[in-house]
Design an enzyme around this catalytic site. Sequence first.
Site, mmCIF file in Angstrom:
data_model
loop_
_atom_site.group_PDB
_atom_site.id
_atom_site.type_symbol
_atom_site.label_atom_id
_atom_site.label_comp_id
_atom_site.label_asym_id
_atom_site.label_seq_id
_atom_site.Cartn_x
_atom_site.Cartn_y
_atom_site.Cartn_z
ATOM 1 N NE ARG A 160 45.705 42.842 -37.926
ATOM 2 C CZ ARG A 160 46.464 42.705 -39.025
ATOM 3 N NH1 ARG A 160 46.682 43.754 -39.811
ATOM 4 N NH2 ARG A 160 46.982 41.542 -39.341
ATOM 5 C CG ASP A 193 55.417 44.490 -45.031
ATOM 6 O OD1 ASP A 193 55.389 43.518 -45.805
ATOM 7 O OD2 ASP A 193 54.446 44.827 -44.320
HETATM 8 C C1 S3P Z 1 50.389 42.193 -42.749
HETATM 9 C C2 S3P Z 1 51.122 41.051 -42.715
HETATM 10 C C3 S3P Z 1 52.285 40.810 -43.562
HETATM 11 C C4 S3P Z 1 52.772 42.082 -44.253
HETATM 12 C C5 S3P Z 1 51.650 42.936 -44.745
HETATM 13 C C6 S3P Z 1 50.728 43.317 -43.627
HETATM 14 C C7 S3P Z 1 49.228 42.318 -41.862
HETATM 15 O O1 S3P Z 1 51.936 39.878 -44.543
HETATM 16 O O2 S3P Z 1 53.645 41.761 -45.307
HETATM 17 O O3 S3P Z 1 52.147 44.110 -45.360
HETATM 18 O O4 S3P Z 1 48.708 43.432 -41.681
HETATM 19 O O5 S3P Z 1 48.794 41.304 -41.314
HETATM 20 P P1 S3P Z 1 52.074 38.295 -44.228
HETATM 21 O O6 S3P Z 1 51.553 38.101 -42.886
HETATM 22 O O7 S3P Z 1 51.249 37.566 -45.239
HETATM 23 O O8 S3P Z 1 53.537 38.009 -44.366
#
Ligand code: S3P
Length: 743
Positions: free
Chosen positions: A333, A622
Amino acid sequence: MAGGDAPHFRRLVVIGLGLIGGSLALAARQNALAATVVGCDERQQSLDEGLALGIIDEVEPDPAQAVAGADLVVMAVPVQANAEVLERIRGTLPETAILTDVGSVKGRFVADVEHAFGHLPANVVPGHPIAGSEKNGVGAASASLFERHKVILTPSDSTDSTALSILAAFWSACGAEVLTMPVARHDEVLAATSHLPHLIAFSLVDTLAGEEDNQDIFRYAAGGFRDFTRIAASDPVMWRDIFLSNRDAVLEVLTHFSQDLDQLRGAIESGDGRRLLQVFTRAKAARDHFSRMLSGEAYLTTMNNESVRYRAIAGGPVRGDIRVPGDKSMSHRAIMLGALADGITEVEGFLEGEDSLATLQAFRDMGVTIEGPERGFVRIHGVGLHGLQQPHGPLYLGNSGTAMRLFAGLMAAQSFDAELTGDESLTRRPMERVATPLRTMGARIDTAEGGRPPLRITGNQRLKGIDYELPVASAQVKSCLLLAGLYAEGETIITEPAPTRDHTERMLNGFGYPVAREGAKARLRGGGSLTAMPIDVPADISSATFFIVAAAITEGSDLWLRHVGVNPTRIGVINILRQMGADISLHDEREAGGEPVADLRIRYAPLSGIRIPEDQVPLAIDEFPAIFIAAANASGRTELTGAAELRVKESDRIQVMADGLGTLGVTHEVRDDGIVIEGGPYGGGRVDSHGDHRIAMAFAVAALRASGPIDIDDCANVATSFPGFVELANQVGLSIQVSGETA
Ligand code: S3P
């Protein structure tokens, strides 16, 4: 292409006994590839020298005589001399002999052969070893010149396949790596990668040598000049011939280069430092990337490199004071918002993992100047919300689902088309969850079958704000829609079924773009702008988790983890492990760049199985591979439900973890949306991570308490999120060995 068994020729004739011809003759002799190696050259002195140095067995100055009775003839004369030599050998070259050359230009050789023979005989296989040195002559010959160098063979449709494989095997036996490619492609590639650099080196040295004060220039010339112009000492006759022979391909790349050079000249003249920096940072990144590619480390080459394997054995206690790399979600981001902001954004603690580097590169491909990364420091020259440029090709996002989904929102709103691609694992992941709501906003997105990547996004669409209830708790989908919402007419409102990480909302607010949050809703209005701000990326709690679990399951452990991001939407792992009895304390809780941060201390304490509260699942999404290992070390049973999302991560994390736990002898029961794990002693064995970084690291941690070694396959992707994992792990008491890295 792999050559078969080493061939053995009766009579190998090398015509042209210079550096390349002489080295090949010597390599053939030393590797016993021919009964007799015959040298043929118009200069008697080269022949005498070749004989005296033991490079050839026999000499024959007349090519027509030399090739009689040969079964392999290698032409190693200057490119322009080929035509004449071919005329001379035409009558005596045995029909069955393989004829090849070593020249840098293949089109010209083929044309010369066709001219001499009236067609291209099936036994003619043009070749080009990418090896050499600025030294000339048979006296510089070396049998090892081709070792670990590439040799390109350029067969045509009519080339005899046996001749091709015999020649390939011959080069392989000399230590070379053999590739094949079409003639025209070879000449284009070489024009760009070899011929143009030689032209520039010759030209630069000549220009400087012609300056009045050339003595001083050469006397004070620093290392850069020496490095850059080394190749200007190459053989002038050979290079004259190469340029005359590869005229069209060289002219094309030269035109391109001259235009770019003129642009740099213009930038210097007008004091356009931004332009200079853009070109230089892009070039530096490309050069660094090549270096890593050449050493087998680049993200493009290591991804899906199944040969990296860990062997982890019991160890501990886990003790030390460490900081794990930066947060992956925030690193992505930071690059995205920094690029879209007005002004310069400086980032500290950026994760130099393959995923976030792929994001960084994708923005460079869209014309954003980004300096670094240099030990976690990145400086992004924002182009504003409407300043991205169309990339030349697809944007490659590596292994990262986050990148693909967030990019989808951003690209849907641009004025140009874009294609998003990634590695094999990413290609299997569901993208309809972003494509569908984006289409409702007015985006045009095509997916591959089953809503999978690649995504083809058509630019220039007018987006409208959306009021959308997420069907799954996903920060990626929420963030995707918020990013699209920046460009949409009106308000975008996203409601989530359960809290998910809120880094996008926090960071947008930090960049001065208001995002309102009311309970489960996040809302923003399109049409604003972002203002650059400094970002301090804390250590990634998802990476810290492997060490938290390592210390939590190993007696005598006491570990400090510094500057860890403890955003309430990310601390599910701490909540769950504490509920299991883990001793985790937070110290010096503070705020860094709008995100809560703390130092963590973990001391060993016995764990007990629990029923994991479903509201913690999105907050620890995660971390489950590592939490499963904690469960295997707890007394009693741990039960997870409401976690079907785990099946569509980098791998099916429920099944892949269950398979590995089964191998170790951990009792478990798989559910559609979770798993039940019975804690207890377990053994070692060979488990497959399926290229999933977090599964590889989880089993490395499991080994601390296993009664035998755990071998973990397919671990290269650990570099996507946690570069340096093995070193750091071994430093605090784990015991992991890596094999197969350079394969
Ligand atoms: C993330 C959101 C999560 C996570 C990923 C990183 C992010 O996925 O599993 O490793 O940076 O927004 P989801 O929001 O699809 O569950």
